[in-house]
Enzyme design. Structure first.
Site, short mmCIF file in Angstrom:
data_model
loop_
_atom_site.label_atom_id
_atom_site.label_comp_id
_atom_site.label_asym_id
_atom_site.label_seq_id
_atom_site.Cartn_x
_atom_site.Cartn_y
_atom_site.Cartn_z
N GLU A 57 -10.62 14.51 -13.04
CA GLU A 57 -9.43 14.72 -13.88
C GLU A 57 -9.86 15.33 -15.21
OE1 GLU A 57 -6.35 11.77 -14.06
OE2 GLU A 57 -5.40 12.77 -15.78
N ASP A 131 -3.15 20.98 -22.91
CA ASP A 131 -2.68 21.41 -24.23
C ASP A 131 -2.04 22.78 -24.09
OD1 ASP A 131 -3.55 19.13 -25.56
OD2 ASP A 131 -5.56 19.93 -25.85
N THR A 205 2.17 9.31 -16.44
CA THR A 205 1.44 8.96 -17.67
C THR A 205 2.45 8.71 -18.79
OG1 THR A 205 1.29 11.23 -18.48
CG2 THR A 205 -0.49 10.47 -17.03
N TYR A 207 2.41 10.13 -21.57
CA TYR A 207 2.78 11.46 -22.07
C TYR A 207 3.97 12.01 -21.29
CZ TYR A 207 2.45 16.29 -23.50
OH TYR A 207 2.75 17.53 -23.99
N GLU A 208 3.91 11.87 -19.97
CA GLU A 208 4.99 12.40 -19.12
C GLU A 208 6.30 11.63 -19.35
OE1 GLU A 208 4.15 12.51 -14.87
OE2 GLU A 208 6.30 12.50 -14.48
C1 SAM Z 1 -1.31 16.94 -23.85
S1 SAM Z 1 -2.65 15.90 -23.50
C2 SAM Z 1 -2.24 15.27 -21.88
C3 SAM Z 1 -3.04 14.06 -21.53
C4 SAM Z 1 -2.88 13.54 -20.09
N1 SAM Z 1 -3.33 14.51 -19.13
C5 SAM Z 1 -1.49 13.09 -19.80
O1 SAM Z 1 -0.79 13.74 -19.02
O2 SAM Z 1 -1.09 12.06 -20.34
C6 SAM Z 1 -3.96 17.06 -23.13
C7 SAM Z 1 -5.33 16.41 -23.15
O3 SAM Z 1 -6.34 17.33 -22.73
C8 SAM Z 1 -7.51 17.06 -23.47
N2 SAM Z 1 -8.40 18.23 -23.39
C9 SAM Z 1 -8.23 19.42 -24.01
N3 SAM Z 1 -9.24 20.25 -23.71
C10 SAM Z 1 -10.05 19.59 -22.84
C11 SAM Z 1 -11.27 19.90 -22.16
N4 SAM Z 1 -11.85 21.10 -22.31
N5 SAM Z 1 -11.83 18.97 -21.36
C12 SAM Z 1 -11.24 17.77 -21.20
N6 SAM Z 1 -10.10 17.41 -21.82
C13 SAM Z 1 -9.51 18.29 -22.63
C14 SAM Z 1 -7.00 16.74 -24.85
O4 SAM Z 1 -7.92 16.00 -25.62
C15 SAM Z 1 -5.73 15.94 -24.54
O5 SAM Z 1 -5.97 14.55 -24.48
#
Ligand code: SAM
Length: 226
Positions: A57, A131, A205, A207-208
């Protein structure tokens, strides 16, 4: 193909609010036990001591989906990557509370971990609510781009799934455009229901949930590696 020698920059926050004492203790005590080793070969045997199927993930946020999948398939090994410390603390809490033995965490860039895995070694890759980088001039930072996708494609076994979720309309259009022009992934949806309704084996999640509360549509894409 992604060049592993390319120097990437990891954008986004590394830490939010200061950790409470219990959270700091979790990081100090549990993280070393479940952390992906910083160097050396990376495969199921190195991570779990056997040849179990592996799932990755990317950006697990607070870890609800990662923990849900890991609890549902205890015979699989799950690698979760997230650079945000407060998110890692969330995942550690799930690992502790649910007694999960099949999760390993990397606090950093998921692509660094993916590069160290053997080709065709993953049974699934998840990318949920990446993101969005909404400005056009930041589009290159989006995880859904040919560089990261080449790497994901190389590490997935043929016939296995890449799951992508988003509540961002710009990202949704972008992802469909980028994914549709690739020859190494096939979109599995047969009807709109397949991407408008969360599959039963796709844990929600925080977030969702928040996105839905705010009235956002959420799109669930499942692609098969050719
Ligand atoms: C908008 S959040 C969504 C979190 C989670 N996937 C959810 O649905 O609840 C996006 C996440 O991706 C992480 N992220 C961004 N770039 C990343 C990378 N290169 N590798 C791993 N995680 C990353 C950020 O730190 C952030 O926590």
């Amino acid at each position: 193909m992604n060049d592993p020698t390319t120097i990437r920059r990891l954008y986004g926050r590394r830490q939010g609010h200061k950790l409470r004492q219990g959270q700091s203790a979790l990081v100090e005590e549990l993280l070393p036990d479940v952390e992906v080793p910083a160097s050396g070969p990376l495969d199921a045997r190195a991570l779990f001591g056997d040849d179990r199927p592996l799932e990755l993930e990317i950006g697990f946020g607070a870890g609800e989906h990662l923990a849900g999948q890991a609890a549902a398939r205890p015979d699989h090994g799950f690698i979760g990557c997230e650079p945000f410390l407060n998110g890692v603390v969330g995942a550690l809490g799930h690992i502790r509370d649910q007694g999960l033995k099949n999760v390993r965490l990397h606090m950093g860039d998921a692509l660094d971990v993916a590069e160290r895995l053997p080709d065709a070694s993953l049974d699934r890759v998840y990318l949920l609510h990446p993101d969005p980088w909404p400005k056009a001039r930041h589009a290159k930072r989006r995880m859904v781009n040919d560089g990261p996708l080449d790497l994901i494609a190389a590490k997935l076994k043929p016939g296995c799934q890449f799951r992508l979720g988003t509540d961002d309309p710009t990202y949704c259009r972008w992802a469909m455009m980028v994914m549709n022009r690739r020859r190494d992934f096939v979109w599995t949806a047969q009807t709109p229901r397949d991407f408008l309704t969360r599959p039963d084996d796709w844990p929600e999640t925080r977030y969702e949930r928040k996105a839905r509360r705010q009235g956002h549509e959420v799109w669930y894409f499942t692609y098969t590696r050719v």
